[in-house]
Design a protein around this motif. Structure first.
Motif, PDB file in Angstrom:
ATOM      1  N   THR B   4      -8.532   8.662 -10.850  1.00 27.63           N
ATOM      2  CA  THR B   4      -8.587   7.655  -9.790  1.00 27.63           C
ATOM      3  C   THR B   4      -7.277   6.906  -9.681  1.00 27.63           C
ATOM      4  OG1 THR B   4     -10.778   7.335 -10.732  1.00 27.63           O
ATOM      5  CG2 THR B   4     -10.171   5.978  -8.820  1.00 27.63           C
ATOM      6  N   LEU B   5      -6.721   6.540 -10.841  1.00 23.02           N
ATOM      7  CA  LEU B   5      -5.453   5.807 -10.847  1.00 23.02           C
ATOM      8  C   LEU B   5      -4.363   6.657 -10.183  1.00 23.02           C
ATOM      9  CD1 LEU B   5      -4.012   3.274 -11.833  1.00 23.02           C
ATOM     10  CD2 LEU B   5      -3.384   4.550 -13.888  1.00 23.02           C
ATOM     11  N   ALA B   6      -4.299   7.944 -10.542  1.00 14.22           N
ATOM     12  CA  ALA B   6      -3.290   8.828  -9.951  1.00 14.22           C
ATOM     13  C   ALA B   6      -3.488   8.928  -8.448  1.00 14.22           C
ATOM     14  CB  ALA B   6      -3.367  10.211 -10.597  1.00 14.22           C
ATOM     15  N   ASP B   7      -4.749   8.957  -8.022  1.00 18.46           N
ATOM     16  CA  ASP B   7      -5.016   9.025  -6.585  1.00 18.46           C
ATOM     17  C   ASP B   7      -4.501   7.783  -5.871  1.00 18.46           C
ATOM     18  OD1 ASP B   7      -6.083  11.468  -6.715  1.00 18.46           O
ATOM     19  OD2 ASP B   7      -8.178  10.867  -6.512  1.00 18.46           O
ATOM     20  N   LEU B  14       2.573   7.973  -0.808  1.00 17.46           N
ATOM     21  CA  LEU B  14       2.532   8.616   0.512  1.00 17.46           C
ATOM     22  C   LEU B  14       2.771   7.585   1.612  1.00 17.46           C
ATOM     23  CD1 LEU B  14      -0.464  11.074   0.074  1.00 17.46           C
ATOM     24  CD2 LEU B  14       1.935  11.648   0.365  1.00 17.46           C
ATOM     25  N   LEU B  15       2.149   6.404   1.450  1.00 17.70           N
ATOM     26  CA  LEU B  15       2.298   5.361   2.464  1.00 17.70           C
ATOM     27  C   LEU B  15       3.749   4.885   2.522  1.00 17.70           C
ATOM     28  CD1 LEU B  15       0.317   4.061   4.370  1.00 17.70           C
ATOM     29  CD2 LEU B  15       0.137   2.137   2.787  1.00 17.70           C
ATOM     30  N   THR B  42      19.603  10.942   7.527  1.00 17.13           N
ATOM     31  CA  THR B  42      19.671  11.628   6.245  1.00 17.13           C
ATOM     32  C   THR B  42      19.202  10.768   5.087  1.00 17.13           C
ATOM     33  OG1 THR B  42      21.957  10.953   5.983  1.00 17.13           O
ATOM     34  CG2 THR B  42      21.565  13.118   6.927  1.00 17.13           C
ATOM     35  N   LYS B  43      19.246   9.474   5.217  1.00 10.96           N
ATOM     36  CA  LYS B  43      19.129   8.660   4.018  1.00 10.96           C
ATOM     37  C   LYS B  43      17.757   8.108   3.672  1.00 10.96           C
ATOM     38  CE  LYS B  43      23.075   9.987   3.796  1.00 10.96           C
ATOM     39  NZ  LYS B  43      24.223   9.147   3.774  1.00 10.96           N
ATOM     40  N   PRO B  44      17.139   7.248   4.500  1.00  9.62           N
ATOM     41  CA  PRO B  44      15.822   6.781   4.051  1.00  9.62           C
ATOM     42  C   PRO B  44      14.913   7.985   3.900  1.00  9.62           C
ATOM     43  CG  PRO B  44      16.544   5.529   5.945  1.00  9.62           C
ATOM     44  CD  PRO B  44      17.459   6.709   5.821  1.00  9.62           C
ATOM     45  N   GLN B  45      15.285   9.043   4.592  1.00  7.12           N
ATOM     46  CA  GLN B  45      14.553  10.285   4.505  1.00  7.12           C
ATOM     47  C   GLN B  45      14.626  10.857   3.088  1.00  7.12           C
ATOM     48  OE1 GLN B  45      16.340  13.298   4.324  1.00  7.12           O
ATOM     49  NE2 GLN B  45      15.598  14.712   5.858  1.00  7.12           N
ATOM     50  N   VAL B  46      15.749  10.691   2.386  1.00  6.74           N
ATOM     51  CA  VAL B  46      15.845  11.208   1.014  1.00  6.74           C
ATOM     52  C   VAL B  46      14.784  10.569   0.140  1.00  6.74           C
ATOM     53  CG1 VAL B  46      17.256  11.246  -1.059  1.00  6.74           C
ATOM     54  CG2 VAL B  46      18.281  11.783   1.140  1.00  6.74           C
ATOM     55  N   LEU B  47      14.780   9.233   0.124  1.00  9.05           N
ATOM     56  CA  LEU B  47      13.776   8.543  -0.680  1.00  9.05           C
ATOM     57  C   LEU B  47      12.380   8.788  -0.107  1.00  9.05           C
ATOM     58  CD1 LEU B  47      13.411   6.721  -3.106  1.00  9.05           C
ATOM     59  CD2 LEU B  47      13.589   4.757  -1.604  1.00  9.05           C
ATOM     60  N   GLY B  48      12.301   8.840   1.227  1.00  6.63           N
ATOM     61  CA  GLY B  48      11.007   9.072   1.867  1.00  6.63           C
ATOM     62  C   GLY B  48      10.399  10.394   1.432  1.00  6.63           C
ATOM     63  N   VAL B  49      11.218  11.441   1.482  1.00  2.02           N
ATOM     64  CA  VAL B  49      10.712  12.757   1.079  1.00  2.02           C
ATOM     65  C   VAL B  49      10.345  12.769  -0.405  1.00  2.02           C
ATOM     66  CG1 VAL B  49      11.450  15.120   0.659  1.00  2.02           C
ATOM     67  CG2 VAL B  49      11.821  14.091   2.869  1.00  2.02           C
ATOM     68  N   LEU B  50      11.186  12.135  -1.226  1.00  2.62           N
ATOM     69  CA  LEU B  50      10.884  12.110  -2.657  1.00  2.62           C
ATOM     70  C   LEU B  50       9.556  11.401  -2.911  1.00  2.62           C
ATOM     71  CD1 LEU B  50      14.307  11.440  -4.406  1.00  2.62           C
ATOM     72  CD2 LEU B  50      13.060  13.566  -4.179  1.00  2.62           C
ATOM     73  N   LEU B  51       9.335  10.295  -2.208  1.00  4.78           N
ATOM     74  CA  LEU B  51       8.076   9.564  -2.397  1.00  4.78           C
ATOM     75  C   LEU B  51       6.887  10.399  -1.919  1.00  4.78           C
ATOM     76  CD1 LEU B  51       9.038   5.915  -1.443  1.00  4.78           C
ATOM     77  CD2 LEU B  51       8.215   6.727  -3.634  1.00  4.78           C
ATOM     78  N   LEU B  52       7.071  11.058  -0.779  1.00  4.59           N
ATOM     79  CA  LEU B  52       5.987  11.902  -0.273  1.00  4.59           C
ATOM     80  C   LEU B  52       5.674  13.017  -1.268  1.00  4.59           C
ATOM     81  CD1 LEU B  52       6.895  12.228   3.507  1.00  4.59           C
ATOM     82  CD2 LEU B  52       4.933  11.059   2.534  1.00  4.59           C
ATOM     83  N   LEU B  53       6.739  13.645  -1.815  1.00  2.75           N
ATOM     84  CA  LEU B  53       6.532  14.724  -2.788  1.00  2.75           C
ATOM     85  C   LEU B  53       5.823  14.205  -4.030  1.00  2.75           C
ATOM     86  CD1 LEU B  53       9.911  16.643  -2.592  1.00  2.75           C
ATOM     87  CD2 LEU B  53       7.705  17.417  -1.795  1.00  2.75           C
ATOM     88  N   LEU B  54       6.253  12.998  -4.471  1.00  3.66           N
ATOM     89  CA  LEU B  54       5.623  12.410  -5.648  1.00  3.66           C
ATOM     90  C   LEU B  54       4.145  12.157  -5.378  1.00  3.66           C
ATOM     91  CD1 LEU B  54       6.184  11.305  -8.483  1.00  3.66           C
ATOM     92  CD2 LEU B  54       6.606   9.086  -7.443  1.00  3.66           C
ATOM     93  N   GLY B  55       3.869  11.650  -4.173  1.00  2.00           N
ATOM     94  CA  GLY B  55       2.483  11.405  -3.811  1.00  2.00           C
ATOM     95  C   GLY B  55       1.671  12.683  -3.816  1.00  2.00           C
ATOM     96  N   VAL B  56       2.224  13.725  -3.228  1.00  2.00           N
ATOM     97  CA  VAL B  56       1.516  15.019  -3.186  1.00  2.00           C
ATOM     98  C   VAL B  56       1.313  15.552  -4.602  1.00  2.00           C
ATOM     99  CG1 VAL B  56       1.726  17.407  -2.452  1.00  2.00           C
ATOM    100  CG2 VAL B  56       2.285  15.586  -0.869  1.00  2.00           C
ATOM    101  N   ALA B  57       2.353  15.414  -5.445  1.00  2.00           N
ATOM    102  CA  ALA B  57       2.248  15.906  -6.821  1.00  2.00           C
ATOM    103  C   ALA B  57       1.154  15.169  -7.577  1.00  2.00           C
ATOM    104  CB  ALA B  57       3.585  15.740  -7.540  1.00  2.00           C
ATOM    105  N   LEU B  58       1.084  13.848  -7.385  1.00  2.00           N
ATOM    106  CA  LEU B  58       0.064  13.065  -8.077  1.00  2.00           C
ATOM    107  C   LEU B  58      -1.335  13.447  -7.607  1.00  2.00           C
ATOM    108  CD1 LEU B  58       1.705   9.540  -8.158  1.00  2.00           C
ATOM    109  CD2 LEU B  58       1.036  10.916 -10.115  1.00  2.00           C
ATOM    110  N   ARG B  59      -1.436  13.873  -6.353  1.00  2.00           N
ATOM    111  CA  ARG B  59      -2.745  14.217  -5.818  1.00  2.00           C
ATOM    112  C   ARG B  59      -3.167  15.626  -6.239  1.00  2.00           C
ATOM    113  NH1 ARG B  59      -6.896  14.509  -5.254  1.00  2.00           N
ATOM    114  NH2 ARG B  59      -8.383  14.322  -3.558  1.00  2.00           N
ATOM    115  N   LEU B  60      -2.203  16.582  -6.246  1.00  2.00           N
ATOM    116  CA  LEU B  60      -2.564  17.980  -6.511  1.00  2.00           C
ATOM    117  C   LEU B  60      -2.770  18.244  -8.003  1.00  2.00           C
ATOM    118  CD1 LEU B  60      -0.269  19.855  -3.995  1.00  2.00           C
ATOM    119  CD2 LEU B  60      -2.729  19.562  -3.877  1.00  2.00           C
TER     120      LEU B  60
END
Lengths: 198, 110
Positions: B4-7, B14-15, B42-60
């Motif tokens: 639950t915590l990871a979710d 993701l947000l 190019t830039k906020p997108q770098v952190l944005g993508v990393l955060l999205l990936l982290l979110g997906v990783a935590l969920r999967l």
């Protein structure tokens, strides 16, 4: 894999051995990537990775990168943490500028001369600077070791000096993490004598 | 419990990543010239993508997906600066830079 090269000069054979070691290391990385791409580690993927990686190394040879320094784990950690911090704060900054109503940010192109002019340092510093929002590499002068950087949201001369110092600080952290002793000395003495900067 | 915590962490990542990507989109729309737009693109997108990936990783949370996500992150970090520099250089060399928006231009001397 060594193929025992019986060259008379020990320096040459050592260099060749180093080249072989670099190639083997690159092959290992390529095999790892191949396995990650397939999603699991298996003997089939291992063999396939060796074949594909070997073909890549054979048909797309890269110039050898001279790595004279050594890895310093603590300095590397410092660099990674500072990088993450800068990435977060600068991202928030650019995002804020983007949504602030009626604000037109001004930019500037500054030339920054790096103190260590090796290809590796130039590439790593340019990568690190490029990834942090607010700074964008426009042009790289490889021979002179100069980076031309576009800086977003400049409000005065002090901002320019500030971003110059920030870029040189990034270089210093990188050299501290992966540079050789000579490079390290150059970076550290330079930062002291270069006080009344342009 | 840990799941639950990871979710929840995944949801937060993701947000945050989505908000950064939104800000990047707004920046591309609103910034005055191409070079400034490149910062947003190019830039906020770098952190944005990393955060999205982290979110997906935590969920999967499955090893094979984690490896793929790590690869996506690494290649994103390695290629984004190259693309940004190529576009920035092309913009500058083709003279599509508005000098009124630049305080200093150290590149003109060359």
């Amino acid at each position: 894999m060594t193929g025992d090269p019986v060259t008379p000069e020990p320096a040459r054979s050592r260099r060749r051995a180093g080249r072989w070691r670099d190639q083997l290391r690159a092959l290992a990385w390529l095999v790892l990537i191949w396995n990650l791409l397939w999603g699991d580690f298996s003997w089939g993927n291992l063999v396939g990775g060796v074949l594909v990686g070997g073909a890549v190394l054979l048909f797309f040879p890269l110039p050898p990168v001279t790595f004279a320094g050594r890895l310093r784990p603590r300095a590397l950690l410092v660099f990674a943490l500072r990088f993450a911090g800068e990435l977060a704060s600068a991202s928030a900054n650019v995002a804020r500028i983007a949504v602030r109503p009626g604000y037109r940010p001004r930019g500037a192109i500054v030339a920054v001369r790096l103190r260590v002019r090796t290809d590796l340092n130039l590439a790593l510093t340019a990568e690190a600077i490029s990834l942090v929002p607010g700074t964008l590499i426009i042009e790289v002068d490889r021979d002179a070791g100069v980076l031309h950087v576009h800086v977003l949201d400049v409000r005065g001369p002090e901002d320019l000096a500030d971003s110059r110092d920030r870029i040189l600080a990034v270089e210093r952290r990188i050299v501290r993490a992966v540079g050789s002793a000579v490079e390290l000395r150059r970076v550290q003495t330079d930062s002291v004598e270069r006080r009344p900067a342009p | 419990m840990a799941g639950t915590l990871a979710d929840w962490l995944a949801a937060a990542c993701l947000l945050a990543g989505a908000l950064l990507s939104l800000a990047a989109g707004i920046g591309v729309l609103r910034f005055p010239d191409t070079l400034a737009r490149m910062h947003a693109a190019t830039k906020p997108q770098v952190l944005g993508v990393l955060l999205l990936l982290l979110g997906v990783a935590l969920r999967l949370r499955t090893p094979s997906d984690l490896g793929m996500i790590a690869l996506v992150g690494v290649f994103q970090l390695a290629t984004a600066p190259v693309a940004a520099q190529m576009i920035g250089r092309a913009v500058y060399r083709s003279g599509r830079v508005d000098p009124d928006l630049l305080d200093v231009d150290d590149l003109t001397e060359r």
